[in-house]
Design a protein around this motif. Sequence first.
Motif, PDB file in Angstrom:
ATOM      1  N   LEU A  85      -8.373  -6.090   6.076  1.00  0.00           N
ATOM      2  CA  LEU A  85      -8.602  -4.922   5.237  1.00  0.00           C
ATOM      3  C   LEU A  85     -10.078  -4.638   5.060  1.00  0.00           C
ATOM      4  O   LEU A  85     -10.907  -5.545   5.134  1.00  0.00           O
ATOM      5  CB  LEU A  85      -7.879  -5.048   3.887  1.00  0.00           C
ATOM      6  CG  LEU A  85      -8.165  -6.137   2.889  1.00  0.00           C
ATOM      7  CD1 LEU A  85      -7.572  -5.798   1.529  1.00  0.00           C
ATOM      8  CD2 LEU A  85      -7.641  -7.476   3.331  1.00  0.00           C
TER       9      LEU A  85
ATOM     10  N   SER B  46     -10.765  -1.840   2.718  1.00  0.00           N
ATOM     11  CA  SER B  46     -10.799  -1.168   1.417  1.00  0.00           C
ATOM     12  C   SER B  46      -9.410  -1.239   0.807  1.00  0.00           C
ATOM     13  O   SER B  46      -8.412  -1.422   1.522  1.00  0.00           O
ATOM     14  CB  SER B  46     -11.228   0.293   1.555  1.00  0.00           C
ATOM     15  OG  SER B  46     -10.270   1.014   2.287  1.00  0.00           O
ATOM     16  N   GLY B  47      -9.361  -1.101  -0.529  1.00  0.00           N
ATOM     17  CA  GLY B  47      -8.087  -0.931  -1.209  1.00  0.00           C
ATOM     18  C   GLY B  47      -7.184  -2.140  -1.217  1.00  0.00           C
ATOM     19  O   GLY B  47      -7.594  -3.246  -1.570  1.00  0.00           O
ATOM     20  N   LYS B  48      -5.960  -1.931  -0.834  1.00  0.00           N
ATOM     21  CA  LYS B  48      -4.905  -2.913  -1.054  1.00  0.00           C
ATOM     22  C   LYS B  48      -3.906  -2.824   0.087  1.00  0.00           C
ATOM     23  O   LYS B  48      -3.647  -1.738   0.606  1.00  0.00           O
ATOM     24  CB  LYS B  48      -4.237  -2.548  -2.380  1.00  0.00           C
ATOM     25  CG  LYS B  48      -3.065  -3.354  -2.811  1.00  0.00           C
ATOM     26  CD  LYS B  48      -2.625  -2.837  -4.196  1.00  0.00           C
ATOM     27  CE  LYS B  48      -1.310  -3.399  -4.642  1.00  0.00           C
ATOM     28  NZ  LYS B  48      -0.954  -2.941  -6.005  1.00  0.00           N
ATOM     29  N   LYS B  49      -3.358  -3.984   0.474  1.00  0.00           N
ATOM     30  CA  LYS B  49      -2.273  -4.004   1.455  1.00  0.00           C
ATOM     31  C   LYS B  49      -1.195  -4.939   0.948  1.00  0.00           C
ATOM     32  O   LYS B  49      -1.476  -5.932   0.284  1.00  0.00           O
ATOM     33  CB  LYS B  49      -2.775  -4.477   2.821  1.00  0.00           C
ATOM     34  CG  LYS B  49      -3.595  -3.437   3.570  1.00  0.00           C
ATOM     35  CD  LYS B  49      -3.854  -3.857   5.008  1.00  0.00           C
ATOM     36  CE  LYS B  49      -4.588  -2.761   5.758  1.00  0.00           C
ATOM     37  NZ  LYS B  49      -4.880  -3.141   7.153  1.00  0.00           N
TER      38      LYS B  49
ATOM     39  N   THR C 148      -6.073  -7.512  -1.903  1.00  0.00           N
ATOM     40  CA  THR C 148      -6.916  -6.439  -2.445  1.00  0.00           C
ATOM     41  C   THR C 148      -8.366  -6.744  -2.113  1.00  0.00           C
ATOM     42  O   THR C 148      -8.753  -7.898  -1.906  1.00  0.00           O
ATOM     43  CB  THR C 148      -6.766  -6.330  -3.966  1.00  0.00           C
ATOM     44  OG1 THR C 148      -7.227  -7.543  -4.567  1.00  0.00           O
ATOM     45  CG2 THR C 148      -5.327  -6.093  -4.371  1.00  0.00           C
TER      46      THR C 148
ATOM     47  N   ASN D 239     -12.489  -5.375  -3.230  1.00  0.00           N
ATOM     48  CA  ASN D 239     -13.425  -4.534  -3.966  1.00  0.00           C
ATOM     49  C   ASN D 239     -14.760  -4.615  -3.229  1.00  0.00           C
ATOM     50  O   ASN D 239     -15.466  -5.615  -3.322  1.00  0.00           O
ATOM     51  CB  ASN D 239     -13.562  -5.024  -5.413  1.00  0.00           C
ATOM     52  CG  ASN D 239     -14.447  -4.115  -6.253  1.00  0.00           C
ATOM     53  OD1 ASN D 239     -15.477  -3.629  -5.788  1.00  0.00           O
ATOM     54  ND2 ASN D 239     -14.049  -3.894  -7.487  1.00  0.00           N
TER      55      ASN D 239
ATOM     56  N   SER E 255     -12.478 -10.251  -2.763  1.00  0.00           N
ATOM     57  CA  SER E 255     -11.107  -9.979  -2.352  1.00  0.00           C
ATOM     58  C   SER E 255     -10.182 -11.011  -2.976  1.00  0.00           C
ATOM     59  O   SER E 255     -10.598 -12.140  -3.263  1.00  0.00           O
ATOM     60  CB  SER E 255     -10.988 -10.056  -0.821  1.00  0.00           C
ATOM     61  OG  SER E 255      -9.647  -9.893  -0.399  1.00  0.00           O
TER      62      SER E 255
END
Lengths: 112, 110
Positions: free
Chosen positions: B49, B51-54, B62, B64, B70
């Motif tokens: 990842l 960005s954001g969330k999976k 997540t 930041n 993370s």
Amino acid sequence: EPEVTQTPSHQVTQMGQEVILRCVPISNHLYFYWYRQILGQKVEFLVSFYNNEISEKSEIFDDQFSVERPDGSNFTLKIRSTKLEDSAMYFCASTLPRGEQFFGPGTRLTVL
Amino acid sequence: KNEVEQSPQNLTAQEGEFITINCSYSVGISALHWLQQHPGGGIVSLFMLSSGKKKHGRLIATINIQEKHSSLHITASHPRDSAVYICAVFSLEYGNKLVFGAGTILRVKS
């Protein structure tokens, strides 16, 4: 599902001998990597390979190490004269550009 | 100097508990990977990842970017989740390679 394969799963060798570790990356991947993990330690980058040449190597990857992609499918790591401290798990990985890395199951190298 | 720091180093949980593993890094990154390593040694990629969330099943990751942090969460943990969880980052500052954290050893008891 496509996967990265590595052979052998375990290699035992005498100090000073040459070893070749073999990997078959996923067929449409373009970047190839070797990593190693000494027992109880974190995974360390050794070398990356793209477009038939080394794109990055770590200070671990000295003149005793070499990589090759001899036939468009295999990706090999050669250690010319093994030392005791080369004993580790060696992982191959492959990826598309900016993609997720797919790891092989590893080769456990034991140098006696 | 550890470029990628994980906490905790070891974690023991009871089956069913919610688990959080944290990862902090010190440079700008293009991607962060969460990996799982089982006792046999093989490494499996769980998430990549930037960005954001999976979310995948009971796993949530997540990130930041501003805080360079993370987290990996496991909901309703199960003994089969017992493994080493490794955070690794890909940054142009490190060249074309992943830099790995030391891993978090998770044991889930039934």
